[in-house]
Structures are given as C-alpha cells and as structure tokens.
Design an enzyme around this catalytic site. Structure first.
Site, PDB file in Angstrom:
ATOM      1  CD  GLU A 179      -2.835   0.942  -0.074  1.00 30.07           C
ATOM      2  OE1 GLU A 179      -2.961   2.023  -0.689  1.00 30.07           O
ATOM      3  OE2 GLU A 179      -3.312  -0.135  -0.480  1.00 30.07           O
ATOM      4  CB  SER A 180       1.799   3.557  -2.722  1.00 27.80           C
ATOM      5  OG  SER A 180       0.481   3.906  -3.048  1.00 27.80           O
ATOM      6  CB  CYS A 205       2.642  -3.002  -7.396  1.00 25.15           C
ATOM      7  SG  CYS A 205       0.904  -3.058  -7.751  1.00 25.15           S
ATOM      8  CG  HIS A 224       3.007  -8.122  -7.846  1.00 32.75           C
ATOM      9  ND1 HIS A 224       3.583  -7.733  -6.654  1.00 32.75           N
ATOM     10  CD2 HIS A 224       1.900  -7.380  -7.974  1.00 32.75           C
ATOM     11  CE1 HIS A 224       2.846  -6.805  -6.082  1.00 32.75           C
ATOM     12  NE2 HIS A 224       1.803  -6.569  -6.860  1.00 32.75           N
ATOM     13  CD  GLU A 243       6.829  -9.309  -6.600  1.00 33.25           C
ATOM     14  OE1 GLU A 243       6.922  -8.918  -7.783  1.00 33.25           O
ATOM     15  OE2 GLU A 243       5.994  -8.849  -5.797  1.00 33.25           O
TER      16      GLU A 243
HETATM   17  N1  GLN Z   1      -3.197  -0.488  -4.731  1.00 27.04           N
HETATM   18  C1  GLN Z   1      -1.898  -0.297  -4.136  1.00 27.04           C
HETATM   19  C2  GLN Z   1      -1.591   1.197  -3.987  1.00 27.04           C
HETATM   20  O1  GLN Z   1      -2.270   2.022  -4.545  1.00 27.04           O
HETATM   21  C3  GLN Z   1      -0.811  -0.985  -4.923  1.00 27.04           C
HETATM   22  C4  GLN Z   1      -1.071  -2.464  -5.005  1.00 27.04           C
HETATM   23  C5  GLN Z   1       0.158  -3.317  -5.044  1.00 27.04           C
HETATM   24  O2  GLN Z   1       1.252  -2.891  -4.670  1.00 27.04           O
HETATM   25  N2  GLN Z   1      -0.006  -4.576  -5.421  1.00 27.04           N
HETATM   26  O3  GLN Z   1      -0.675   1.535  -3.314  1.00 27.04           O
END
Ligand code: GLN
Length: 180
Positions: free
Chosen positions: A48-49, A79, A176, A178
C-alpha cells in the site's frame, strides 16, 4: 550483488525470495541503520503506497533513500514501489498523499492508482516483456501508467497501456514479476 529490500509494509518476503533465487545476497531495510550494510540495488515491493510513504517518513528512511536514488542507485520496483517513484499521480483512481517528504517522485511517468476497478482489481495475464513472449503477469490492485516521458522505455503493455518501464537506473512494473 547485494539487494536491499524495503520491508516496512507489503509483499517484501516475496521480493526477497525472488532476489535470493537469482543468487543475490539480500537484506531487509526496516530502519536507517540497515542502510549501513551497503546495497547495489534497492527493491521496492508491492503493498500500500500511502502506508509505505508514511512509514518511510516516520522511520527516517525517506531522506537517505531519496538521496541514494537521486545519486543513481539502481532500483527495481513493483506496484506500490512504482507509485512511490512516479513523478506524477493522476488522482482519479484514489486520493494520494504526495507530500514531498514521503514520495520519491523521480520516475518521469504518470500513474493512476487502483486503475482496474473492483471486478478486474486483481488478475493474471500472459504477455511480452522486453521482447520475450509468454511472460506470466500478475496484477494486484494494480496502478496504470497513463503517460510516459519520451526518454522512458516501455517494456510491456496491457490493453495498450505501459505496464513496465525502464528509465536510467530504474526499472518499474505495475505487475508482480517476483510472483512468477
Ligand atoms: N493499490 C496499491 C496502492 O495504490 C498498490 C497495489 C500493489 O502494490 N499490489 O498503493
């Protein structure tokens, strides 16, 4: 190669396992002192950024990492990691806290968070990556890259939009790698 994996939140275990499988030495970055171990590459995992940005700031990791990234440290980001690197956020996906003390903002792309909506929030597909076909791609509440600067190289696309990019010392994915 020594890979420092940001481990404040999110899918850092998977990122670390991936780099170990490539034969790299890995360590987790949880606090400032961890950076003394020295790193050849910084891996920014999914998660979650907004939470990661806040923790980066609160743990005193943001400034030393930003300095290293600006100084040319190679970065591999997926991501949420890509979102933290993006120079511009298109806020129509989710509201985003882009205060400069928690957002690296160095990669010249625009990103829209949670771009694939609820039904297609997470999905798998197979595509071409850097000219190589049949690469499995796992998207998890992924962002979309909506704009790239001319000097950014696009390595994969989905529905016509870039999903992986390379720019200078940074490679970043909306999916992803990884996990596959
Ligand atoms: N939805 C997340 C975000 O906005 C990112 C999702 C992820 O890292 N897989 O930070």
């Amino acid at each position: 190669m020594k890979v420092g994996v940001l481990a404040v939140q999110g899918a850092f275990d998977e990122m670390e396992a991936y780099w170990r499988a490539q034969g790299a030495e890995t360590f987790e970055i949880r606090q400032r002192g961890d950076l003394d171990r020295g790193l050849d590459l910084l891996a920014l995992p999914g998660g979650e950024s907004t939470v990661q940005g806040k923790l980066l700031k609160d743990l005193g990791l943001f400034a030393p990492l930003k300095e290293r990234i600006d100084g040319g440290l190679p970065v591999f980001a997926t991501c949420a990691g890509l979102i933290l690197l993006a120079a511009k956020i298109d806020d129509s996906g989710s509201r985003t806290d882009t205060r400069p003390e928690r957002w690296f903002g160095v990669l010249p792309v625009t990103v829209r968070r949670n771009a694939y909506g609820r039904q297609l929030g997470s999905f798998r597909t197979v595509g071409t990556f850097d000219g190589k076909p049949n690469v499995p791609m796992t998207f998890i509440r992924a962002p979309a890259i909506t704009e790239v600067a001319p000097q950014v190289e696009v390595l994969s696309t989905f529905d016509g939009a870039p999903t992986a990019v390379r720019w200078q010392h940074i490679i970043a994915f909306t999916w992803h790698p990884e996990l596959n």
